[in-house]
Design a protein around this motif. Structure first.
Motif, PDB file in Angstrom:
ATOM      1  N   PHE A  58      -2.045 -17.518  10.511  1.00 57.84           N
ATOM      2  CA  PHE A  58      -0.641 -17.276  10.173  1.00 57.84           C
ATOM      3  C   PHE A  58      -0.517 -16.681   8.773  1.00 57.84           C
ATOM      4  N   GLN A  59      -1.275 -17.216   7.821  1.00 57.46           N
ATOM      5  CA  GLN A  59      -1.235 -16.713   6.448  1.00 57.46           C
ATOM      6  C   GLN A  59      -1.756 -15.280   6.379  1.00 57.46           C
ATOM      7  N   LEU A  60      -2.799 -14.996   7.142  1.00 56.83           N
ATOM      8  CA  LEU A  60      -3.361 -13.651   7.158  1.00 56.83           C
ATOM      9  C   LEU A  60      -2.354 -12.636   7.688  1.00 56.83           C
ATOM     10  N   VAL A  61      -1.699 -12.984   8.798  1.00 57.94           N
ATOM     11  CA  VAL A  61      -0.707 -12.081   9.387  1.00 57.94           C
ATOM     12  C   VAL A  61       0.501 -11.936   8.462  1.00 57.94           C
ATOM     13  N   SER A  62       0.932 -13.032   7.846  1.00 56.45           N
ATOM     14  CA  SER A  62       2.085 -13.000   6.938  1.00 56.45           C
ATOM     15  C   SER A  62       1.824 -12.068   5.764  1.00 56.45           C
ATOM     16  N   LYS A  63       0.633 -12.171   5.173  1.00 55.25           N
ATOM     17  CA  LYS A  63       0.282 -11.301   4.041  1.00 55.25           C
ATOM     18  C   LYS A  63       0.222  -9.850   4.477  1.00 55.25           C
ATOM     19  N   LEU A  64      -0.352  -9.625   5.654  1.00 51.52           N
ATOM     20  CA  LEU A  64      -0.463  -8.266   6.161  1.00 51.52           C
ATOM     21  C   LEU A  64       0.915  -7.669   6.434  1.00 51.52           C
ATOM     22  N   LEU A  65       1.822  -8.488   6.946  1.00 54.51           N
ATOM     23  CA  LEU A  65       3.198  -8.020   7.178  1.00 54.51           C
ATOM     24  C   LEU A  65       3.846  -7.560   5.878  1.00 54.51           C
ATOM     25  N   VAL A  66       3.676  -8.347   4.815  1.00 53.80           N
ATOM     26  CA  VAL A  66       4.237  -7.994   3.511  1.00 53.80           C
ATOM     27  C   VAL A  66       3.630  -6.683   3.011  1.00 53.80           C
ATOM     28  N   ASP A  67       2.308  -6.549   3.140  1.00 55.69           N
ATOM     29  CA  ASP A  67       1.626  -5.342   2.666  1.00 55.69           C
ATOM     30  C   ASP A  67       2.067  -4.109   3.448  1.00 55.69           C
ATOM     31  N   VAL A  68       2.233  -4.254   4.763  1.00 52.27           N
ATOM     32  CA  VAL A  68       2.661  -3.112   5.590  1.00 52.27           C
ATOM     33  C   VAL A  68       4.078  -2.697   5.224  1.00 52.27           C
ATOM     34  N   ARG A  69       4.970  -3.672   5.095  1.00 57.36           N
ATOM     35  CA  ARG A  69       6.366  -3.355   4.743  1.00 57.36           C
ATOM     36  C   ARG A  69       6.448  -2.703   3.363  1.00 57.36           C
ATOM     37  N   THR A  70       5.639  -3.186   2.419  1.00 59.66           N
ATOM     38  CA  THR A  70       5.633  -2.616   1.066  1.00 59.66           C
ATOM     39  C   THR A  70       5.182  -1.161   1.092  1.00 59.66           C
ATOM     40  N   LEU A  71       4.116  -0.886   1.834  1.00 55.86           N
ATOM     41  CA  LEU A  71       3.614   0.487   1.928  1.00 55.86           C
ATOM     42  C   LEU A  71       4.640   1.408   2.580  1.00 55.86           C
ATOM     43  N   LEU A  72       5.230   0.956   3.689  1.00 55.95           N
ATOM     44  CA  LEU A  72       6.217   1.784   4.385  1.00 55.95           C
ATOM     45  C   LEU A  72       7.427   2.072   3.494  1.00 55.95           C
ATOM     46  N   LYS A  73       7.816   1.093   2.672  1.00 61.34           N
ATOM     47  CA  LYS A  73       8.944   1.290   1.754  1.00 61.34           C
ATOM     48  C   LYS A  73       8.585   2.314   0.683  1.00 61.34           C
ATOM     49  N   LYS A  74       7.390   2.230   0.138  1.00 62.20           N
ATOM     50  CA  LYS A  74       6.946   3.197  -0.869  1.00 62.20           C
ATOM     51  C   LYS A  74       6.925   4.607  -0.288  1.00 62.20           C
ATOM     52  N   LEU A  75       6.440   4.719   0.957  1.00 60.32           N
ATOM     53  CA  LEU A  75       6.398   6.023   1.615  1.00 60.32           C
ATOM     54  C   LEU A  75       7.801   6.561   1.841  1.00 60.32           C
ATOM     55  N   GLU A  76       8.709   5.683   2.243  1.00 58.04           N
ATOM     56  CA  GLU A  76      10.096   6.095   2.493  1.00 58.04           C
ATOM     57  C   GLU A  76      10.750   6.608   1.207  1.00 58.04           C
ATOM     58  N   ILE A  77      10.537   5.904   0.110  1.00 58.08           N
ATOM     59  CA  ILE A  77      11.102   6.308  -1.184  1.00 58.08           C
ATOM     60  C   ILE A  77      10.565   7.683  -1.594  1.00 58.08           C
ATOM     61  N   ALA A  78       9.295   7.927  -1.278  1.00 57.54           N
ATOM     62  CA  ALA A  78       8.669   9.203  -1.631  1.00 57.54           C
ATOM     63  C   ALA A  78       9.018  10.314  -0.647  1.00 57.54           C
ATOM     64  N   GLY A  79       9.765   9.970   0.404  1.00 64.65           N
ATOM     65  CA  GLY A  79      10.189  10.983   1.372  1.00 64.65           C
ATOM     66  C   GLY A  79       9.284  11.129   2.579  1.00 64.65           C
ATOM     67  N   PHE A  80       8.390  10.166   2.764  1.00 62.18           N
ATOM     68  CA  PHE A  80       7.485  10.183   3.921  1.00 62.18           C
ATOM     69  C   PHE A  80       7.865   9.038   4.858  1.00 62.18           C
ATOM     70  N   ASN A  81       8.436   9.363   5.980  1.00 66.99           N
ATOM     71  CA  ASN A  81       8.866   8.333   6.924  1.00 66.99           C
ATOM     72  C   ASN A  81       7.871   8.196   8.076  1.00 66.99           C
ATOM     73  N   VAL A  82       7.362   6.971   8.250  1.00 71.70           N
ATOM     74  CA  VAL A  82       6.469   6.687   9.370  1.00 71.70           C
ATOM     75  C   VAL A  82       7.340   6.215  10.527  1.00 71.70           C
ATOM     76  N   LYS A  83       7.444   7.042  11.553  1.00 71.73           N
ATOM     77  CA  LYS A  83       8.303   6.710  12.690  1.00 71.73           C
ATOM     78  C   LYS A  83       7.752   5.502  13.445  1.00 71.73           C
TER      79      LYS A  83
END
Length: 286
Positions: free
Chosen positions: A44-69
């Motif tokens: 559960f902790q592993l998946v929770s951390k990975l979820l946070v990391d994925v959301r953080t990366l996708l947000k950074k990409l979105e801010i930079a103008g790169f949207n992962v559909k």
């Protein structure tokens, strides 16, 4: 499919009897073992951390103008990675490291570009003065740029067209807001244009590198969030089981076509007292 039947110790006899009646489970354990509490928690902790990391990366990409559909989670994707979470972590971390490095460089370049554009505007506003401003900035005197009609001091330097004057204000005044290394305006303008061109070229290269990675990893990144959300719910449920010392686990094999039937029967008859977990198939089938 190899499975683990997690059950309350008090209903073990009833569950085993029902399994025998169904005749769909081939037990491979000769005895029942106590559930390790740290296993569902660590997953559960592993998946929770990975979820946070994925959301953080996708947000950074979105801010930079790169949207992962984002795409719906396909059965094929889930089946491929369901029991290989460490592989998911390893692959994502590699992607995340590449993209985070590029995005960080991109952010630095944009800030640098903004500074050089401001400096270029300043150089353009001072064109016409054949003066090395870095020398003036290192002196005790401060100065101000004023229009012709505002000149009220004797110590001035006129612009080439005579429309503006560089007026010395004397010792002890605040210095103008100029970079200390700001030289002659005409030379500064060329320098700024060269730096702006260099930065824009590198920005283009960085954007291409980011786009290539996203194109290559699109099929992995797109369904990753829904995949992790499903696993998070599953491990959260398992974590609730692990809070009790009155649990036992039996492992065995179930024919894939009968797996759903097994789950449905046990869930209906024993409600929340039993959970069927699908495991890695590391040993041979019976």
């Amino acid at each position: 499919r190899k499975v683990a039947i997690v059950m309350d110790k008090r209903i073990k006899a009833d569950v085993v009897a029902r399994l025998q009646e169904l005749g769909v489970l081939h037990l491979t354990t000769s005895r029942f073992s106590t559930l390790k509490k740290d296993e569902p928690l660590s997953h559960f902790q592993l998946v929770s951390k990975l979820l946070v990391d994925v959301r953080t990366l996708l947000k950074k990409l979105e801010i930079a103008g790169f949207n992962v559909k984002q795409r719906e989670l396909s059965p094929a994707f889930f089946k491929r990675y369901e029991h290989h979470l460490q592989d998911v972590v390893k692959r994502f971390n590699a992607i995340n490291e590449q993209l985070t490095t590029l995005l960080s460089e991109r952010e630095t370049l944009l800030k640098e570009l903004e500074r050089w554009q401001e400096r270029k505007s300043l150089a353009k506003s001072l064109l016409g003065f054949d003066v090395d401003f870095s020398v003036l900035m290192s002196s005790q005197f401060s100065f101000s740029i004023v229009d012709k009609d505002e000149v009220k001091a004797e110590r001035v330097v006129w612009s080439e067209d005579g429309s503006k004057a560089l007026v010395f204000l004397g010792i002890g005044q605040d210095k103008p807001d100029l970079p200390l290394d700001f030289g002659k305006p005409s030379e500064e303008l060329k320098k700024c244009e060269a730096e702006i061109e260099r930065i824009r070229k590198r920005l283009g290269e960085v954007d291409v590198e980011i786009s290539k990675i996203l194109t290559k990893e699109q099929t992995f990144l797109s369904p990753l969030l829904p995949f992790l959300n499903v696993l998070s719910e599953r491990f959260s449920s398992s974590l609730n089981f692990a809070k009790s010392d009155e649990l036992v686990v039996a492992e065995g094999w179930v024919p894939v076509p009968r797996l759903k039937t097994l789950k449905d029967v046990l869930n209906k008859e024993f409600r929340n007292g039993v959970e069927v977990l699908e495991l890695d198939e590391k040993e041979g089938k019976p």
